[in-house]
Enzyme design. Sequence first.
Site, PDB file in Angstrom:
ATOM      1  N   SER A   3      35.623  42.090  33.975  1.00 49.88           N
ATOM      2  CA  SER A   3      35.297  40.740  34.423  1.00 49.88           C
ATOM      3  C   SER A   3      34.243  40.143  33.518  1.00 49.88           C
ATOM      4  O   SER A   3      33.396  40.860  32.962  1.00 49.88           O
ATOM      5  CB  SER A   3      34.765  40.778  35.863  1.00 49.88           C
ATOM      6  OG  SER A   3      34.269  39.518  36.253  1.00 49.88           O
TER       7      SER A   3
ATOM      8  N   TYR B  70      28.367  44.532  41.671  1.00 54.51           N
ATOM      9  CA  TYR B  70      29.702  44.354  41.102  1.00 54.51           C
ATOM     10  C   TYR B  70      29.621  44.161  39.587  1.00 54.51           C
ATOM     11  O   TYR B  70      30.360  44.777  38.825  1.00 54.51           O
ATOM     12  CB  TYR B  70      30.380  43.151  41.755  1.00 54.51           C
ATOM     13  CG  TYR B  70      31.715  42.765  41.147  1.00 54.51           C
ATOM     14  CD1 TYR B  70      32.885  43.415  41.518  1.00 54.51           C
ATOM     15  CD2 TYR B  70      31.801  41.730  40.215  1.00 54.51           C
ATOM     16  CE1 TYR B  70      34.109  43.049  40.968  1.00 54.51           C
ATOM     17  CE2 TYR B  70      33.018  41.364  39.662  1.00 54.51           C
ATOM     18  CZ  TYR B  70      34.167  42.028  40.044  1.00 54.51           C
ATOM     19  OH  TYR B  70      35.378  41.667  39.496  1.00 54.51           O
TER      20      TYR B  70
END
Length: 274
Positions: A150, A163
């Site tokens: 990501s 995350y």
Amino acid sequence: MPATPDPVATGRTDPLAVVTGATAGIGAAFARRLARDGYDLVLVARDATRLDGFATELSERHGRSVETLPADLSTEDGCAAVERRLTGGRPVDLLVNNAGIALTRSFLRTTVEDEARLLRLNVSSVMRLTHAVLPTMTERRAGAVINVSSVAGFGALEAGSTYSATKAWVTNFSESVGQAARPYGVRVMALCPGFTRTEFHQRAGINTSSMPGWIWLDADAVIDDGLRDLRKGRLVSVPDWKYKLAVVALRHTPQRLLHRLTRSTKVLVGRGGR
């Protein structure tokens, strides 16, 4: 073998791809694209019923062999089952490590159990499955691994969120292992999308209602960019020009200024829609 994407060029008539987190989001989009392009598939996900239905859809629509492997990759048994499939039987040409989760609470308010599950799924399973598949690929001197990361991994932009730390690991890991595998004709790449329209955010309980339309990416376009970058031999793929600019900013903005900006504004760089 299909002319597109043909990321591994093994010379076999029917290449085989394994896709984790395959029943939703980017994983499902990968499965559809690869089936359309002539890959047989092994689909991995937790929900066996949903997995079987999706496999039937792909097999009937594209005439491909589609195997299902129900497994929770945050558990030892689930991860071991997929490792066995990667190391035994028909060789795998492409592994897409897509399974992952996000936590919606700050580290100050999560439990150790939640954080450990996040690490097992987002980090440990990626490492273990990549480690399982690479020996055969390097021996055959053909194959590829795409680890779905990501843009969030390029900076700690959400206070308390772990995350982004897991995605920083995935990107760094893929770039490093990709360099080691390259001399053997094997490609390892981190795919780092920004916000992508899938059900990932809803399932994670992330409210996206206030996010502007221009920030969203289309899952099929993300995969197009990723496979194109894989063919070019890139170690890290960031789809779309606006997120490429965001990564440049994240890499070159002084950390103190970056942290000040994140405290005063809602900075959006994206959690890839899995």
